[in-house]
Enzyme design. Sequence first.
Site, PDB file in Angstrom:
ATOM      1  N   HIS A 112     -25.225 -18.269 -37.694  1.00 43.74           N
ATOM      2  CA  HIS A 112     -24.654 -18.707 -36.392  1.00 43.74           C
ATOM      3  C   HIS A 112     -24.637 -20.087 -36.215  1.00 43.74           C
ATOM      4  CE1 HIS A 112     -24.500 -14.581 -34.615  1.00 43.74           C
ATOM      5  NE2 HIS A 112     -25.380 -14.151 -35.737  1.00 43.74           N
ATOM      6  N   ASP A 170     -25.943 -21.203 -30.765  1.00 40.29           N
ATOM      7  CA  ASP A 170     -25.050 -20.227 -31.400  1.00 40.29           C
ATOM      8  C   ASP A 170     -23.691 -20.772 -31.492  1.00 40.29           C
ATOM      9  OD1 ASP A 170     -24.077 -17.639 -32.491  1.00 40.29           O
ATOM     10  OD2 ASP A 170     -25.722 -16.833 -31.532  1.00 40.29           O
ATOM     11  N   GLU A 182     -28.073 -12.821 -39.462  1.00 35.99           N
ATOM     12  CA  GLU A 182     -26.851 -12.378 -39.770  1.00 35.99           C
ATOM     13  C   GLU A 182     -26.247 -13.794 -40.595  1.00 35.99           C
ATOM     14  OE1 GLU A 182     -25.255  -9.419 -36.755  1.00 35.99           O
ATOM     15  OE2 GLU A 182     -25.476 -11.494 -35.966  1.00 35.99           O
TER      16      GLU A 182
HETATM   17  C1  ACM Z   1     -28.915 -10.035 -33.147  1.00 39.63           C
HETATM   18  O1  ACM Z   1     -28.541  -9.255 -32.440  1.00 39.63           O
HETATM   19  N1  ACM Z   1     -28.024 -10.442 -34.112  1.00 39.63           N
HETATM   20  C2  ACM Z   1     -30.215 -10.630 -33.354  1.00 39.63           C
END
Ligand code: ACM
Length: 588
Positions: A171, A94, A227
């Site tokens: 991410h 991440d 995201e």
């Molecule tokens: C998440 O909580 N962005 C999977």
Amino acid sequence: MMSDEAYVLKIGQSRIDINAMTATGAFYALQSIVQMAEKSRNIKCCMIYDCPRFGYRGLHFDVSRHFRTKEFLMKQMDAMALVKLNRMHLHLTDGAGWRIEIESYPRLTEFAAWRPYRKWSDWWSSERNYCESGTVGAYGGYYTKKDIKEILEYADRKHIEVIPEIEMPGHSDEVIAAYPELSCDGRQYGNCDLCPGKEETYEFMENVLEEVMALFPSEYVHIGGDEASKERWKTCPDCKRRMQEECLADVDELQSYFIHRIERFVNSHGKKIIGWDEIMQGGLAPNATVMSWQGTEAGISAAKAGHDVIMTPNAYCYLNYTQDAPFKEPESIGGYVTLDKVYSYDPVESGIDKDAASHIIGIQGNLWAEYLPDDCMAEYMYYPRAFAIAETGWSKEENKDFGNFKNRTLGLLQLLRGKGYKTFDLENEYGERKESLNPIKHLAVGAAVDYSIRYDSKYPATGKEALADGLLGSWSYGDGRWQGFLTDVDVTVDLGEVKPVHYIGATFMQIISAWVYMPEEVRISVSTDGGTFSHVGTVFRDFPATVDGLYFKTYGLVCDESCRYIYFQAVRPQIDGAWLFTDEIVIN
Ligand code: ACM
Ligand code: ZN
């Protein structure tokens, strides 16, 4: 069909018989005996036929935000096995750091695994840079391939499948910091999305996945997918070319193209992908399993379309939300998810038909670790809520009983504490915000509230009645009682007739990790005719807009007025994206 994990346990006067089709079933029979023995020194004679409701019963570990040692993971596997959790989801990569050795890309662990700040908010408010391994103060770490093998050997002994997650295409700030050529603009910082236009991105991900798949025996690889901002993709020449060549209508379809390609690669190695529910945007890859986190709608629609789904809706399964009154709990990202709430969740909601239900393969508890630098803090958040995930994953809905579960949980917590785990103190749970438990009475209940600026449509609460309905909010701004504003609050309350008024006030909440702030000031004026208003007073913020954590503060004035109309203005701080949340304008 008998599940591989099923067992029959017969406890007689002088012997115990275990019958199971597999070693896992026998292992679970032993875990049941351990649990019974914990409750009482004398195990009662009994006959148990036991089998799980769902095959996937997972717990998620965010080792990117804060690296955890392999010993920590093994310790958690002991607790997981005790309650028959069988999947460990390792969020290995991440923006906060890359955590697994990849031989073909050494910069991922020489550089992208280290950052100059430990505390999340320090790093987040900095340039969000990484640093070379070995730099003074470098914070982070990663698992070598040898570490991973040890973790996997231990998991095997505990009948747990470890699922690696390699995040893409969002991410991915840390990947881009190490290999800037994988971003749209080639810059080292300021990008979180990989460029799906460039062929190099696929080459990179395939090489990484090749090494990861060679290491992990799991049938799944989790490829993230959540995201992505997709903003740069709109103007990047490589992304635009790709969209044109592949006839992709928009950036959602571009993401879908990317995920489809990655799925084909993973499938060609005999494995399947799991992705967060955003992988459905632009069209879901044919064999993908969806992890439904933003709610359950995405999961239900994927299940209806014949895709396997793991339910992990944040309102029930996000263990990073506070489990008790925020004033007594460690800093968290907001939200309020009690043991009771987790336990109340049924992954197969009513109204889902049998066919779709057969595609809901399980449940998982997720623990995002931004605000949990210490191992003991993570344990505190997992236990006991992970037990509720486990039981919801194992037991049929009709056999669940919270009172009975809570009793057993108190015993299990004692067992874990005896073994050196830090756990939540369930015996001394404070519970919900007391003010919210019963309706309150005050002069403005049922009064008309006129909004010169409307509340935000994302957090309307009960609409134009919300600020005068006698209902105060809970610990969570998403509870349907707190009304949200991305503007000032600017309302006039009409009491219907002129009345003596001695108090006017409203409570606001602040949790800056969720962009929720206290107002700069609250101005209050009153009027008898709705035309001429006289200023009663202004309440100024006496609270910093910078502290982490969840706080509540009432902006109120004691007064001695006679009026029908109350003009209430809360001034939003000049911070981009700042929310104001209030639950009631109380007038007495
Ligand atoms: C998440 O909580 N962005 C999977
Ligand atoms: Zn691009």
